[in-house]
Design a protein around this motif. Structure first.
Motif, mmCIF file in Angstrom:
data_model
loop_
_atom_site.group_PDB
_atom_site.id
_atom_site.type_symbol
_atom_site.label_atom_id
_atom_site.label_comp_id
_atom_site.label_asym_id
_atom_site.label_seq_id
_atom_site.Cartn_x
_atom_site.Cartn_y
_atom_site.Cartn_z
ATOM 1 N N GLU A 187 3.915 -8.767 8.796
ATOM 2 C CA GLU A 187 4.380 -7.509 9.380
ATOM 3 C C GLU A 187 3.567 -7.152 10.618
ATOM 4 O O GLU A 187 2.367 -7.462 10.697
ATOM 5 C CB GLU A 187 4.286 -6.380 8.349
ATOM 6 C CG GLU A 187 5.196 -6.581 7.150
ATOM 7 C CD GLU A 187 5.343 -5.310 6.343
ATOM 8 O OE1 GLU A 187 5.268 -4.218 6.957
ATOM 9 O OE2 GLU A 187 5.554 -5.394 5.120
ATOM 10 N N ILE A 188 4.233 -6.501 11.550
ATOM 11 C CA ILE A 188 3.572 -6.013 12.759
ATOM 12 C C ILE A 188 3.277 -4.526 12.550
ATOM 13 O O ILE A 188 4.186 -3.723 12.307
ATOM 14 C CB ILE A 188 4.459 -6.213 13.995
ATOM 15 C CG1 ILE A 188 4.754 -7.704 14.190
ATOM 16 C CG2 ILE A 188 3.796 -5.619 15.226
ATOM 17 C CD1 ILE A 188 5.712 -7.978 15.329
ATOM 18 N N LEU A 189 2.027 -4.155 12.633
ATOM 19 C CA LEU A 189 1.609 -2.790 12.329
ATOM 20 C C LEU A 189 1.334 -2.039 13.616
ATOM 21 O O LEU A 189 0.514 -2.465 14.437
ATOM 22 C CB LEU A 189 0.358 -2.821 11.446
ATOM 23 C CG LEU A 189 0.514 -3.594 10.121
ATOM 24 C CD1 LEU A 189 -0.807 -3.664 9.398
ATOM 25 C CD2 LEU A 189 1.575 -2.944 9.245
ATOM 26 N N PHE A 233 -3.279 3.919 10.688
ATOM 27 C CA PHE A 233 -3.651 3.828 9.280
ATOM 28 C C PHE A 233 -2.443 3.413 8.454
ATOM 29 O O PHE A 233 -1.297 3.633 8.843
ATOM 30 C CB PHE A 233 -4.167 5.177 8.761
ATOM 31 C CG PHE A 233 -5.365 5.697 9.498
ATOM 32 C CD1 PHE A 233 -6.621 5.163 9.276
ATOM 33 C CD2 PHE A 233 -5.242 6.739 10.411
ATOM 34 C CE1 PHE A 233 -7.729 5.649 9.948
ATOM 35 C CE2 PHE A 233 -6.331 7.230 11.086
ATOM 36 C CZ PHE A 233 -7.590 6.681 10.859
ATOM 37 N N ILE A 234 -2.730 2.813 7.297
ATOM 38 C CA ILE A 234 -1.691 2.456 6.325
ATOM 39 C C ILE A 234 -2.195 2.861 4.946
ATOM 40 O O ILE A 234 -3.344 2.573 4.589
ATOM 41 C CB ILE A 234 -1.394 0.939 6.323
ATOM 42 C CG1 ILE A 234 -1.053 0.440 7.722
ATOM 43 C CG2 ILE A 234 -0.286 0.632 5.334
ATOM 44 C CD1 ILE A 234 -2.194 -0.255 8.392
ATOM 45 N N LEU A 237 1.068 5.147 8.314
ATOM 46 C CA LEU A 237 2.246 4.606 7.650
ATOM 47 C C LEU A 237 2.064 4.743 6.143
ATOM 48 O O LEU A 237 1.077 4.272 5.576
ATOM 49 C CB LEU A 237 2.439 3.135 8.011
ATOM 50 C CG LEU A 237 3.588 2.412 7.290
ATOM 51 C CD1 LEU A 237 4.937 2.999 7.704
ATOM 52 C CD2 LEU A 237 3.534 0.909 7.566
ATOM 53 N N VAL A 238 3.031 5.385 5.507
ATOM 54 C CA VAL A 238 3.008 5.560 4.049
ATOM 55 C C VAL A 238 4.027 4.613 3.435
ATOM 56 O O VAL A 238 5.179 4.550 3.889
ATOM 57 C CB VAL A 238 3.320 7.014 3.650
ATOM 58 C CG1 VAL A 238 3.344 7.154 2.130
ATOM 59 C CG2 VAL A 238 2.304 7.962 4.255
ATOM 60 N N LEU A 294 -0.731 -6.623 4.565
ATOM 61 C CA LEU A 294 0.533 -6.548 5.293
ATOM 62 C C LEU A 294 0.608 -7.591 6.403
ATOM 63 O O LEU A 294 1.689 -8.139 6.684
ATOM 64 C CB LEU A 294 0.710 -5.142 5.868
ATOM 65 C CG LEU A 294 0.877 -4.020 4.836
ATOM 66 C CD1 LEU A 294 1.028 -2.681 5.536
ATOM 67 C CD2 LEU A 294 2.072 -4.278 3.933
ATOM 68 N N GLU A 295 -0.509 -7.867 7.036
ATOM 69 C CA GLU A 295 -0.496 -8.884 8.086
ATOM 70 C C GLU A 295 -0.219 -10.261 7.512
ATOM 71 O O GLU A 295 0.459 -11.082 8.142
ATOM 72 C CB GLU A 295 -1.833 -8.869 8.833
ATOM 73 C CG GLU A 295 -1.988 -7.658 9.748
ATOM 74 C CD GLU A 295 -3.358 -7.615 10.389
ATOM 75 O OE1 GLU A 295 -4.242 -8.397 9.941
ATOM 76 O OE2 GLU A 295 -3.565 -6.790 11.312
#
Length: 740
Positions: free
Chosen positions: A135-137, A141-142, A77-78, A130-131
């Motif tokens: 947010e749900i990932l 990768f981020i 995720l970008v 992000l968590e």
């Protein structure tokens, strides 16, 4: 994509449009019909040669606006956050982007930045942040590529991404220079006035446009006659341009089409690719953009920018071509009687200069000094009595040998008719030999006077009128009318050394031996003295060594042979200095000589055919040549009378990458460093004349070297070696004495 979706919706509507053969106007439909009509009107015909370019630009914009739809199946995720309130050409507001790419493609670029961002440490930090935001990932990768909002990173990126004036104004080259709009006319990514952005220049004076409107007289509009257009005035740095091109670069890594439709986009993408350490991704596309005729004029007109772009992307041919321009322009400043008043803002011929990073400036300055040294030494050789020897003119060599024979005959007093004549006084012989020596000396002096005359005349020559007009027309591309001084007037204030970097000096020098109507025609200048020498030589021949003697025979001076040989020699010299084997076409820089030698090119990196391996060795003074010979044993490298080696020789350099580096001793001594394990550079085609130490190599070879592996940036930046440069006496004693 958007056009296809709209077309599909229209096909599914209940009221299809009438057939094309029906002359009845289409009935008024819904808003979607009107939008589709407008969209289809904007679409070019497939018969249009520019159809592909127009389609690419629209596809590029739609893909960027809806990148989350285009890219949704990668494992990474970008995140690129955007500031609010900025519009695109589609009148849509730019919003923060979240899309997916493939980690293996990021790593395949070889980027250390991406490798670091995908590391466990960085990933834990991104994921935790992000968590915590709830947010749900779903991706593995981020990475967050949002530019820094503060600190040193922001300052560095502002400097690297700020557009020079020549880049922001390059859109005018569409009309002024006839360059395709699909290379230079693209809108900025922040484009709130899309409908108001012109493709052509707005000219202040219709008279100028009519007077200079012929295509063969490009540029058609003077810079001073272009009105400032608000919709074309873009900021040096734009946060939207920055972010959009980050997304564009990621899409290129994913394999999507990279559309380069403006100089500002090329410059920005190059800087971003450098920051993210993935320049290979865009190298071919930028190279194609720079070489698309006549867009190559970007290199002539914006040499610093082209040099920086090519250096960043490691494009060897563009780097070398731009380097030629910058080095010669800098050398002209160095050779001037006084430094030009505005040398930091403009070149001596008026081209606006742009600041370069210190490391690039250093490379140019060293090369320019080498070139200036070579010019000074060439001029000194021209003015010395070795002028004809330099060209290896056989007729002159035989003439000098005849002088030696005459002096030998006078000093020995011998005559070939009788061995006993040495004891007798022969007044007739002495008189004839003395007169012959006088005639020889006179002709020798006149040959030197002729050489001085043609050199001096060439340094005061000016280009022909038509050529001057062409030079001035080329300079109109970057010099506004109020600042423009004719090329001939600028050159009239040149020093003799500066003239050697102009093409007309060499043109005239080469023309003199054959210009039978000109004042420098060799035959008219020398005939009386040649005839006198030949006549007296015939009369004194009985008193000179004959063919049976061990000495050489004095021969007549053949003026026509001498003229032909001199003409061939100076013509070759003219060709070598004014017709180098350029890496790319340079059409707006014909008023300066662009031939560089290996001594000047050595400061370029290995991948550009230079000797700069990152060690700094090319910037250090080298050891005196071994053939000068040591005069004693011991640890110090001592020589007798030697010439300085920290200045450029006119002769071609024999250095190799391993020889360029030196180890400096505690007492200021130096020896050639141990050869590195790098492979030898590959020399490509170039023209070179090999001569002895006392002769000039007048042909500046344009040799290049093959690309080799570059140094690891992290290992080189700020790296302190534990090994000392100091060499103790025990180690020094193991160094072999140079061969004599």
């Amino acid at each position: 994509m958007l056009s296809q979706q709209l077309a599909q919706q229209r096909a599914e509507s209940q009221d299809p449009p009438p057939p094309l053969s029906d002359p009845t106007p289409a009935p008024r439909g819904s808003l979607i019909d009107a939008a589709i009509d407008q969209l289809l009107k904007d679409q070019p015909s497939e018969d249009d040669v520019n159809y592909i370019s127009k389609s690419r630009e629209k596809s590029d914009l739609i893909r960027l606006l809806h990148v989350h739809v285009e890219c949704n199946d990668g494992d990474t995720l970008v995140i690129v956050d955007f500031p609010s309130g900025y519009l695109s050409c589609a009148r849509e507001e730019w919003i923060s982007k979240r899309f997916c790419v493939h980690s293996e493609k990021l790593l395949a670029t070889g980027s250390k930045v991406f490798a670091n961002l995908l590391s466990s440490k960085k990933q834990a930090r991104f994921r935790k942040r992000l968590e915590l935001a709830g947010e749900i990932l779903l991706q593995k990768f981020i990475i967050d590529l949002t530019p820094s909002a503060e600190g040193d990173d922001l300052a560095a990126q502002l400097i690297g991404l700020s557009l020079p004036p020549g880049v922001t104004d390059w859109w005018t080259s569409k009309e002024r220079l006839g360059i395709s709009p699909y290379l230079v006319s693209g809108h900025d990514d922040h484009c709130p006035h899309h409908d108001e952005v012109p493709i052509d220049c707005v000219n202040k004076s219709a008279y100028i446009e009519q007077e200079l409107g012929l295509r063969e007289r490009l540029p058609t509009i003077d810079l001073v006659d272009i009105e400032t257009i608000k919709s074309r005035t873009i900021d040096d740095y734009c946060p939207i341009r920055h972010r959009v091109n980050i997304v564009r670069l990621l899409l290129a890594i994913e394999g999507y089409d990279l559309v380069l439709n403006s100089a500002s986009r090329v410059y920005t993408l190059t800087s971003i690719a450098s920051i993210l350490d993935c320049t290979r991704v865009i190298r071919d596309s930028v190279y194609t953009w720079l070489l698309a005729e006549p867009n190559t004029e970007f290199i002539d007109i914006n040499a610093e920018v082209a040099f920086k772009i090519a250096w960043t992307l490691e494009i060897d041919s563009i780097t070398r071509a731009a380097f030629r321009i910058l080095v010669v322009e800098k050398a002209l400043d160095t050779l001037a009687a006084q430094p030009p008043a505005e040398k930091n803002q403009y070149t001596i011929f008026g081209r606006p200069r742009v600041d370069l990073p210190d490391d690039l400036q250093t490379v140019i300055q060293y090369a320019a000094q080498k070139l200036a040294d070579r010019v000074h030494q060439t001029l000194a050789k021209f003015r010395s009595d070795q002028f004809y020897e330099v060209f290896e003119i056989s007729e002159y060599r035989k003439f000098v040998e005849a002088g030696d024979i005459i002096r030998t005959a006078i000093s020995t007093g011998s005559s070939p008719s009788s061995v006993q004549s040495i004891l007798k006084t022969d007044s007739k012989r002495d008189k004839l030999l003395d007169r012959l020596l006088d005639s020889f000396s006179t002709l020798y002096t006149k040959l030197q006077e002729y050489k001085d005359y043609i050199i001096q005349t060439a340094t005061h020559a000016v280009a022909e009128y038509d050529q001057q007009s062409a030079y001035d027309r080329d300079r109109r591309c970057y010099v506004e009318h109020p600042r423009r001084i004719p090329t001939s007037i600028i050159a009239s204030n040149f020093t003799d050394a500066q003239h050697l970097l102009t093409p007309w000096f060499w043109v005239y020098l080469a023309s003199y031996p054959v210009d039978y109507l000109g004042p420098c025609y060799l035959v008219d200048f020398l005939t009386p003295y040649v005839d006198d020498f030949n006549d007296r030589l015939i009369k004194a021949t009985p008193y000179l060594p004959h063919r049976g003697s061990s000495n050489k025979v004095a021969t007549r001076f053949h003026l026509e042979n001498f003229r032909i040989e001199l003409h061939v020699a100076v013509t070759n010299l003219w060709t070598a200095w004014t017709s180098p084997d350029l890496e790319v076409s340079l059409t707006r820089t014909q008023h300066i000589v662009l031939s560089l030698s290996e001594d000047e090119f050595q400061y370029l990196p290995l991948w550009a055919g230079g000797l700069n391996d990152g060690s700094g060795g090319v910037f250090q003074s080298t050891v005196p040549d071994a053939d000068l010979g040591p005069i004693g044993p011991g640890p110090a490298y001592r020589t007798g009378n030697t010439v300085a080696t920290d200045t450029s020789s006119i002769c071609q350099s024999d250095k190799t990458p391993s020889e360029a580096s030196t180890a400096t001793l505690t007492a200021g001594r130096s020896v050639n460093a141990v050869p590195s394990n790098m492979g030898p550079s590959t020399v490509h085609d170039g023209t070179s004349v090999s001569t002895s130490d006392s002769r000039i190599s007048f042909t500046p070879a344009a040799s290049t070297a093959g690309s080799t592996a570059t140094l690891d940036r992290d290992d080189s930046d700020g790296y302190e070696s534990d090994d000392s440069d100091e060499i103790d006496e025990d180690a020094w004693s193991q160094v072999e004495e140079p061969l004599t």
